[in-house]
Write an enzyme that holds these catalytic residues in place. Structure first.
Site, mmCIF file in Angstrom:
data_model
loop_
_atom_site.group_PDB
_atom_site.id
_atom_site.type_symbol
_atom_site.label_atom_id
_atom_site.label_comp_id
_atom_site.label_asym_id
_atom_site.label_seq_id
_atom_site.Cartn_x
_atom_site.Cartn_y
_atom_site.Cartn_z
ATOM 1 C CE1 TYR A 118 -3.736 2.611 1.032
ATOM 2 C CE2 TYR A 118 -1.805 3.483 2.354
ATOM 3 C CZ TYR A 118 -3.162 3.771 1.863
ATOM 4 O OH TYR A 118 -3.773 4.828 1.847
ATOM 5 C CD GLU A 206 -6.257 4.832 -0.607
ATOM 6 O OE1 GLU A 206 -7.342 4.986 -0.922
ATOM 7 O OE2 GLU A 206 -6.317 4.728 0.875
#
Ligand code: GDP
Ligand code: MN
Length: 396
Positions: A118, A206
């Site tokens: 991530y 993101e």
């Protein structure tokens, strides 16, 4: 301004960030053509079909599926295009999918250890600096990681005068447990990503997952990109990326006529001039036991035409049980606003919900008199507290 995954990836790639390649398609036939083209470029016959909507969690909702041949590409696209995709981030009605991204499968068959990371870039509001947030625990459950094991999420803050320094990119790659070629690829990826974030004037990147393949490529498999609207004047080419179908229709309508309207969940519609007064009015409604249904700033010129547009916008929300108009007449005189309200009310015809009008400032007393004598079903008050009491009374 939020972007679709395929648009975000295109921007990332234009700044040298490695992405999972894909082509957007509006129909099953286009999807098949896209898959054929991708196979020519990439050599793989496997593709993922990904719903393009402004909501995360698509994988969990059945909006991301693997197709192992062209027949499956067609069948899966047919199933996803036109569906109402329900994910943890949508309402129960879901979001209508009108296009899919056909992307190369980058999770090689038999790949024993693809790693999903991530990585996001965003502003740390506490320090006023950009930061890179990252974790080894990427994939579909990052929310659960943040909730249960927050120590597995790292932050790297960036000094605005220096930019991202090489040692910081190396630290990130190290903390992600990489070595050798993958380490190097990750430092390149992170540097390109940060530079893309700054150059595109984004307010959020993101990337979840960032994939490390078994042959040590590091690529963005997903991309959530939010562009800072205030910087759009520097990026004329991004303006066309706005997808109005994904935005609140009333907000879109308000914007088109130059009103700033934000839809909220409550039951009291607000019409206010000035953002500060709007915030104070929302507090007032809360204290009176209500909940604001919207934020609507009519700005400096609260004339009949604008007031009418504003009333109509507020009345589109079926949860509105009362409307509070709270206007300070400084430059604009209260009696003119009052006349505007009366004219707008008459022009709309019938308004079913009670309206409370609080006008304060120049000629407030004349304004009150105008409204009281208009014979319309409008409560006129001058004091803030009176307005709150009245809201409480009509909601009871
Ligand atoms: P999100 O659920 O909306 O965040 O959509 P993502 O783009 O992150 O995709 C969801 C999941 O689909 C990812 O976490 C991957 O596990 C999987 N996925 C994405 N691309 C591929 C691919 O090329 N091949 C395979 N096998 N799975 C993929
Ligand atoms: Mn994702």
């Amino acid at each position: 301004m939020n972007l679709h995954e395929y648009q975000g990836k295109k921007i990332l790639n234009s700044f040298g960030v490695e992405i999972q390649r894909g082509i957007v398609a509006q129909s099953p036939a286009e999807a098949v053509a896209a898959a054929k083209k991708l196979t020519e470029d990439t050599g793989t016959n496997w593709h993922v079909i990904k719903a393009q909507v402004h909501a995360g969690g698509r994988g969990k909702g059945g909006g991301v599926k693997l197709a192992k041949n062209l027949a499956e590409v067609e069948q899966i696209s047919d199933q996803i295009i036109g569906m109402h995709l329900v994910t943890p981030q949508t309402t129960a009605d879901g979001k209508l999918v009108s296009q899919v991204l056909v992307a190369e499968d980058v999770y090689y068959p038999g790949d024993s250890e693809p790693s999903e990371f991530y990585i996001s870039v965003l502003m740390n509001r506490a320090t006023g600096r950009n930061m890179i947030m990252y974790s080894t625990e990427g994939g579909m459950d990052i929310e659960a990681v943040a909730e249960n094991t927050p120590h597995l999420i790292f932050n790297e803050e960036i000094d605005p005068t220096m930019g991202l320094l090489p040692f910081q990119a190396r630290k990130i790659a190290f903390n992600l447990g990489l070595s050798g070629k993958a380490f190097k690829q990750m430092t390149k990826f992170v540097s390109a990503l940060y530079s893309a974030y700054v150059k595109s004037d984004s307010s959020l990147f993101e990337i979840n997952p960032v994939l490390k393949t078994s042959d040590d490529r590091v690529i963005a498999v997903d991309a959530k990109v939010t562009i800072d609207e205030n910087a759009l004047f520097r990026h004329k080419d991004y303006e066309v990326l706005r997808d109005l179908r994904e935005e609140n229709p009333v907000e879109v309508e308000a914007k088109a006529v130059g009103l700033s309207y934000v839809d909220l969940d409550g039951n009291v519609g607000c019409m206010v001039n000035g953002a500060g007064l709007a915030m104070a009015t929302m507090d007032l409604i809360k204290q009176a036991g209500g909940d604001p249904a919207n934020f609507l700033d009519v700005g400096g010129t609260a004339d009949a035409e604008r007031v009418e547009i504003a009333f109509n916008l507020i009345l589109k929300d079926p949860s509105v049980k009362a409307i509070l108009v709270n206007i300070f007449g400084g430059i604009v005189r209260c009696d003119r606003v009052a006349q505007g309200i009366i004219d707008a009310y008459k022009s709309i015809g019938s308004i079913e919900v009670p309206i409370i009008v609080r006008l304060e400032g120049t000629n407030a007393d004349i304004a009150k008199k105008l409204i009281d004598e208009s014979g319309l079903d409008v409560y006129s008050v001058i004091e803030f507290q009176e307005a709150a009491d009245k809201v409480q009374e009509v909601l009871a």
